[in-house]
Design a protein around this motif. Structure first.
Motif, PDB file in Angstrom:
ATOM      1  N   PRO A   1       9.650  10.832  -9.565  1.00  0.00           N
ATOM      2  CA  PRO A   1       8.454  11.664  -9.757  1.00  0.00           C
ATOM      3  C   PRO A   1       7.909  12.277  -8.459  1.00  0.00           C
ATOM      4  O   PRO A   1       7.234  13.300  -8.501  1.00  0.00           O
ATOM      5  CB  PRO A   1       7.432  10.686 -10.352  1.00  0.00           C
ATOM      6  CG  PRO A   1       8.264   9.632 -11.001  1.00  0.00           C
ATOM      7  CD  PRO A   1       9.487   9.493 -10.142  1.00  0.00           C
ATOM      8  N   SER A   2       8.211  11.695  -7.316  1.00  0.00           N
ATOM      9  CA  SER A   2       7.679  12.223  -6.050  1.00  0.00           C
ATOM     10  C   SER A   2       8.544  13.364  -5.504  1.00  0.00           C
ATOM     11  O   SER A   2       8.164  14.027  -4.542  1.00  0.00           O
ATOM     12  CB  SER A   2       7.622  11.114  -4.993  1.00  0.00           C
ATOM     13  OG  SER A   2       8.928  10.820  -4.520  1.00  0.00           O
ATOM     14  N   GLY A   3       9.728  13.575  -6.083  1.00  0.00           N
ATOM     15  CA  GLY A   3      10.620  14.629  -5.587  1.00  0.00           C
ATOM     16  C   GLY A   3      11.556  14.144  -4.493  1.00  0.00           C
ATOM     17  O   GLY A   3      12.419  14.890  -4.031  1.00  0.00           O
TER      18      GLY A   3
ATOM     19  N   ASP B   1       8.863   7.715   7.037  1.00  0.00           N
ATOM     20  CA  ASP B   1       9.979   8.072   6.154  1.00  0.00           C
ATOM     21  C   ASP B   1       9.532   9.038   5.052  1.00  0.00           C
ATOM     22  O   ASP B   1       8.439   8.882   4.492  1.00  0.00           O
ATOM     23  CB  ASP B   1      10.542   6.812   5.504  1.00  0.00           C
ATOM     24  CG  ASP B   1      10.929   5.767   6.537  1.00  0.00           C
ATOM     25  OD1 ASP B   1      11.152   6.138   7.706  1.00  0.00           O
ATOM     26  OD2 ASP B   1      10.979   4.579   6.179  1.00  0.00           O
ATOM     27  N   ASN B   2      10.425   9.973   4.712  1.00  0.00           N
ATOM     28  CA  ASN B   2      10.100  10.942   3.645  1.00  0.00           C
ATOM     29  C   ASN B   2       9.859  10.254   2.305  1.00  0.00           C
ATOM     30  O   ASN B   2       9.052  10.728   1.495  1.00  0.00           O
ATOM     31  CB  ASN B   2      11.175  12.034   3.529  1.00  0.00           C
ATOM     32  CG  ASN B   2      12.598  11.504   3.452  1.00  0.00           C
ATOM     33  OD1 ASN B   2      12.834  10.302   3.515  1.00  0.00           O
ATOM     34  ND2 ASN B   2      13.539  12.409   3.322  1.00  0.00           N
ATOM     35  N   SER B   3      10.525   9.128   2.072  1.00  0.00           N
ATOM     36  CA  SER B   3      10.324   8.374   0.826  1.00  0.00           C
ATOM     37  C   SER B   3       8.869   7.936   0.695  1.00  0.00           C
ATOM     38  O   SER B   3       8.252   8.050  -0.371  1.00  0.00           O
ATOM     39  CB  SER B   3      11.230   7.143   0.839  1.00  0.00           C
ATOM     40  OG  SER B   3      11.065   6.454   2.070  1.00  0.00           O
ATOM     41  N   ILE B   4       8.313   7.452   1.781  1.00  0.00           N
ATOM     42  CA  ILE B   4       6.929   6.954   1.789  1.00  0.00           C
ATOM     43  C   ILE B   4       5.952   8.122   1.684  1.00  0.00           C
ATOM     44  O   ILE B   4       5.005   8.103   0.884  1.00  0.00           O
ATOM     45  CB  ILE B   4       6.653   6.146   3.086  1.00  0.00           C
ATOM     46  CG1 ILE B   4       7.583   4.941   3.179  1.00  0.00           C
ATOM     47  CG2 ILE B   4       5.188   5.734   3.169  1.00  0.00           C
ATOM     48  CD1 ILE B   4       7.524   4.187   4.499  1.00  0.00           C
ATOM     49  N   LEU B   5       6.192   9.162   2.480  1.00  0.00           N
ATOM     50  CA  LEU B   5       5.279  10.317   2.489  1.00  0.00           C
ATOM     51  C   LEU B   5       5.264  11.020   1.135  1.00  0.00           C
ATOM     52  O   LEU B   5       4.206  11.426   0.641  1.00  0.00           O
ATOM     53  CB  LEU B   5       5.688  11.293   3.596  1.00  0.00           C
ATOM     54  CG  LEU B   5       5.578  10.736   5.021  1.00  0.00           C
ATOM     55  CD1 LEU B   5       6.161  11.728   6.023  1.00  0.00           C
ATOM     56  CD2 LEU B   5       4.138  10.390   5.374  1.00  0.00           C
ATOM     57  N   ALA B   6       6.452  11.144   0.513  1.00  0.00           N
ATOM     58  CA  ALA B   6       6.519  11.792  -0.806  1.00  0.00           C
ATOM     59  C   ALA B   6       5.742  10.976  -1.837  1.00  0.00           C
ATOM     60  O   ALA B   6       5.068  11.534  -2.703  1.00  0.00           O
ATOM     61  CB  ALA B   6       7.977  11.950  -1.242  1.00  0.00           C
TER      62      ALA B   6
ATOM     63  N   ASP C   1       0.817  -1.236   0.000  1.00  0.00           N
ATOM     64  CA  ASP C   1       0.000   0.000   0.000  1.00  0.00           C
ATOM     65  C   ASP C   1       0.844   1.276   0.000  1.00  0.00           C
ATOM     66  O   ASP C   1       0.382   2.307   0.465  1.00  0.00           O
ATOM     67  CB  ASP C   1      -0.941   0.002   1.213  1.00  0.00           C
ATOM     68  CG  ASP C   1      -0.193   0.220   2.525  1.00  0.00           C
ATOM     69  OD1 ASP C   1       1.023  -0.044   2.580  1.00  0.00           O
ATOM     70  OD2 ASP C   1      -0.837   0.678   3.491  1.00  0.00           O
ATOM     71  N   GLN C   2       2.075   1.188  -0.524  1.00  0.00           N
ATOM     72  CA  GLN C   2       2.956   2.356  -0.481  1.00  0.00           C
ATOM     73  C   GLN C   2       3.346   2.793  -1.900  1.00  0.00           C
ATOM     74  O   GLN C   2       4.285   2.239  -2.489  1.00  0.00           O
ATOM     75  CB  GLN C   2       4.187   2.056   0.380  1.00  0.00           C
ATOM     76  CG  GLN C   2       3.826   1.827   1.834  1.00  0.00           C
ATOM     77  CD  GLN C   2       4.998   1.477   2.737  1.00  0.00           C
ATOM     78  OE1 GLN C   2       4.806   1.145   3.901  1.00  0.00           O
ATOM     79  NE2 GLN C   2       6.208   1.549   2.227  1.00  0.00           N
ATOM     80  N   PRO C   3       2.680   3.818  -2.454  1.00  0.00           N
ATOM     81  CA  PRO C   3       2.961   4.257  -3.812  1.00  0.00           C
ATOM     82  C   PRO C   3       4.427   4.637  -4.003  1.00  0.00           C
ATOM     83  O   PRO C   3       5.001   5.335  -3.171  1.00  0.00           O
ATOM     84  CB  PRO C   3       2.080   5.505  -3.991  1.00  0.00           C
ATOM     85  CG  PRO C   3       1.132   5.521  -2.853  1.00  0.00           C
ATOM     86  CD  PRO C   3       1.673   4.647  -1.776  1.00  0.00           C
ATOM     87  N   GLY C   4       5.000   4.165  -5.100  1.00  0.00           N
ATOM     88  CA  GLY C   4       6.400   4.470  -5.414  1.00  0.00           C
ATOM     89  C   GLY C   4       7.366   3.465  -4.812  1.00  0.00           C
ATOM     90  O   GLY C   4       8.498   3.347  -5.253  1.00  0.00           O
ATOM     91  N   LEU C   5       6.938   2.727  -3.802  1.00  0.00           N
ATOM     92  CA  LEU C   5       7.843   1.800  -3.111  1.00  0.00           C
ATOM     93  C   LEU C   5       7.383   0.354  -3.259  1.00  0.00           C
ATOM     94  O   LEU C   5       8.061  -0.459  -3.872  1.00  0.00           O
ATOM     95  CB  LEU C   5       7.954   2.213  -1.640  1.00  0.00           C
ATOM     96  CG  LEU C   5       8.834   3.449  -1.484  1.00  0.00           C
ATOM     97  CD1 LEU C   5       8.457   4.272  -0.280  1.00  0.00           C
ATOM     98  CD2 LEU C   5      10.299   3.052  -1.408  1.00  0.00           C
ATOM     99  N   GLY C   6       6.240   0.050  -2.708  1.00  0.00           N
ATOM    100  CA  GLY C   6       5.678  -1.288  -2.848  1.00  0.00           C
ATOM    101  C   GLY C   6       4.170  -1.169  -2.863  1.00  0.00           C
ATOM    102  O   GLY C   6       3.570  -0.810  -1.853  1.00  0.00           O
ATOM    103  N   GLN C   7       3.583  -1.426  -4.028  1.00  0.00           N
ATOM    104  CA  GLN C   7       2.144  -1.223  -4.145  1.00  0.00           C
ATOM    105  C   GLN C   7       1.547  -2.318  -5.009  1.00  0.00           C
ATOM    106  O   GLN C   7       2.074  -2.647  -6.076  1.00  0.00           O
ATOM    107  CB  GLN C   7       1.868   0.138  -4.784  1.00  0.00           C
ATOM    108  CG  GLN C   7       0.428   0.560  -4.655  1.00  0.00           C
ATOM    109  CD  GLN C   7       0.185   1.935  -5.263  1.00  0.00           C
ATOM    110  OE1 GLN C   7       0.938   2.380  -6.138  1.00  0.00           O
ATOM    111  NE2 GLN C   7      -0.845   2.604  -4.807  1.00  0.00           N
ATOM    112  N   LYS C   8       0.426  -2.859  -4.531  1.00  0.00           N
ATOM    113  CA  LYS C   8      -0.303  -3.838  -5.331  1.00  0.00           C
ATOM    114  C   LYS C   8      -1.355  -3.086  -6.136  1.00  0.00           C
ATOM    115  O   LYS C   8      -2.215  -2.424  -5.553  1.00  0.00           O
ATOM    116  CB  LYS C   8      -0.962  -4.864  -4.413  1.00  0.00           C
ATOM    117  CG  LYS C   8      -1.528  -6.045  -5.145  1.00  0.00           C
ATOM    118  CD  LYS C   8      -2.023  -7.098  -4.177  1.00  0.00           C
ATOM    119  CE  LYS C   8      -2.542  -8.276  -4.977  1.00  0.00           C
ATOM    120  NZ  LYS C   8      -3.022  -9.335  -4.086  1.00  0.00           N
TER     121      LYS C   8
END
Ligand code: GLU
Length: 291
Positions: free
Chosen positions: A278-280, A211-216, A60-67
Motif C-alpha cells: 500500500p505504501s508503493g 530507508d525508502n521502505s520506512i519513509l514510504a 513506531d514504523q508504519p508498515g514495518l513494525g508498529q505498536k
C-alpha cells in the motif's frame, strides 16, 4: 538464552495476550508454518506452548513494525512471527521488545532478546558484535521532504546543500549522511523516526533521511497523507537481516531455512503485499547471503 524458557504465571498471560494481539488477523502470522488451513494459523504467536521467544523490533514504523492499540503490526512483525513458528512450532509465545536503532546490538549482546527483526541493515561493523541471518528484504536510503519542498532536486544537490536533515542515532542512515551523502548538512539525530516525522511536519527540519521502505510507510500513513514526498534517491543498499547473538550458527541456519521457506511458499509475497504494498515501496524477493 531465553529461547525454550517456560513462561510462568503473569508473564505467561502478559506475553500470550500481547502476542495474540501482535499477530492478529492481517498476515502478521506464520502463514502455513504449522500446516493449519483456512486462517486457523492467523492467531499465531499467541502461544500457549512451552517455547517462548523474545524478539526486538521497532514500535513506531508504519508498515514495518508498529505498536497499535490492536497489537503489533507490519512486515517485520509478520516475518518474525513466521520465523518463530517455523523454529518453535505454532504454539510459540512471542514477546515483543522495543529495539531502537541505537540499542539493537546491545539488546543482543546482553541476551535481552533472542532475535532482532527491526529494519536492521547487515553490515561489517555490526557483524563485529553480532551475527545476522538473511537478508529478508532490500531497501535503499532516500529522502522525505514536505510536498512543496523544491530546494533539492538530485542526489548531487545533497553534497553542497546546507539543509537541516533528520535521522536516527545508531542508524546507517545517519552515518551515511556524515560520511558521504551530505557532509555539509546540519544533521539532527533523534531516537526514532516518528520524532523526525514530527520535526518535518513542524518545519523544524527540511528532510528526513533513512530507508525508502520506512519513509514510504510514514508518507502513506493516514495522518501524513499528501503532506510529504519521497525524492526517490537510491543512496545506498540496505539489506535487512535478522540480528542474533554472535556465534549462534545453528539459530542462524534455522532462520535462513525459515526465510527460504517463507519465500518459496508465497508467504513472503503475501506479507509484502499486505504491509508494504500500500505504501508503493517495491522490492524483489531476497536471496540469503549470511551463511
Ligand atoms: N536500515 C538502517 C539501519 O539498520 C536504517 C533503519 C533503522 O534505523 O532501523 O540502520
Amino acid at each position: 538464552m531465553r529461547i525454550g524458557r517456560v513462561l510462568r504465571t503473569s508473564a505467561v498471560v502478559a506475553a500470550a495476550s500481547l502476542a495474540l494481539a501482535a499477530c492478529g488477523d492481517d498476515g502478521g502470522n506464520g502463514g502455513e508454518a504449522g500446516g493449519e488451513e483456512g486462517g486457523v494459523a492467523e492467531k499465531s504467536c499467541e502461544g500457549g506452548g512451552d517455547a517462548s521467544v523474545t524478539i526486538g523490533t521497532k514500535f513506531d514504523q508504519p508498515g514495518l513494525g508498529q505498536k497499535t492499540p490492536e497489537g503489533m503490526d507490519g512486515f517485520d512483525i509478520a516475518v518474525a512471527c513466521y520465523i518463530a513458528k517455523q523454529i518453535h512450532g505454532d504454539d510459540v509465545n512471542v514477546e515483543w521488545k522495543e529495539a531502537p536503532s541505537a540499542e539493537r546490538e546491545n539488546l543482543l549482546e546482553r541476551g535481552d532478546v533472542d532475535m532482532v527483526v527491526a529494519t536492521y541493515t547487515i553490515n561489517d561493523e555490526r557483524k563485529q558484535k553480532i551475527d545476522f541471518a538473511g537478508p529478508y528484504l532490500l531497501a535503499h536510503q532516500d529522502l522525505l521532504v514536505r510536498a512543496d519542498y523544491e530546494e533539492i532536486k538530485s542526489e548531487e544537490d545533497l553534497k553542497d546543500a546546507s539543509l537541516k536533515l533528520c535521522s536516527v542515532t545508531g542508524s546507517t542512515s545517519a552515518q551515511n549522511v556524515k560520511d558521504d551523502f551530505a557532509p555539509n548538512a546540519d544533521l539532527v539525530e533523534y531516537g526514532g523516526y516518528s520524532e523526525c516525522m514530527t520535526g518535518l511536519q513542524n518545519e523544524a527540519v527540511d528532510a528526513v533521511t533513512t530507508d525508502n521502505s520506512i519513509l514510504a510507510g510514514f508518507a502513506s500513513a493516514e495522518q501524513y497523507k499528501d503532506k510529504f514526498k519521497l525524492m526517490n534517491f537510491n543512496l545506498s543498499d540496505e539489506p535487512y537481516g535478522v540480528g542474533i547473538k554472535k556465534g549462534e550458527t545453528e539459530l542462524r541456519d534455522q532462520i535462513n531455512a525459515a526465510i527460504e521457506k517463507m519465500v518459496a511458499d508465497g508467504d513472503w509475497q503475501k506479507f509484502f503485499d499486505t504491509h508494504l504494498g500500500p505504501s508503493g515501496f517495491k522490492a524483489d524477493t531476497p536471496t540469503i547471503t549470511e551463511k
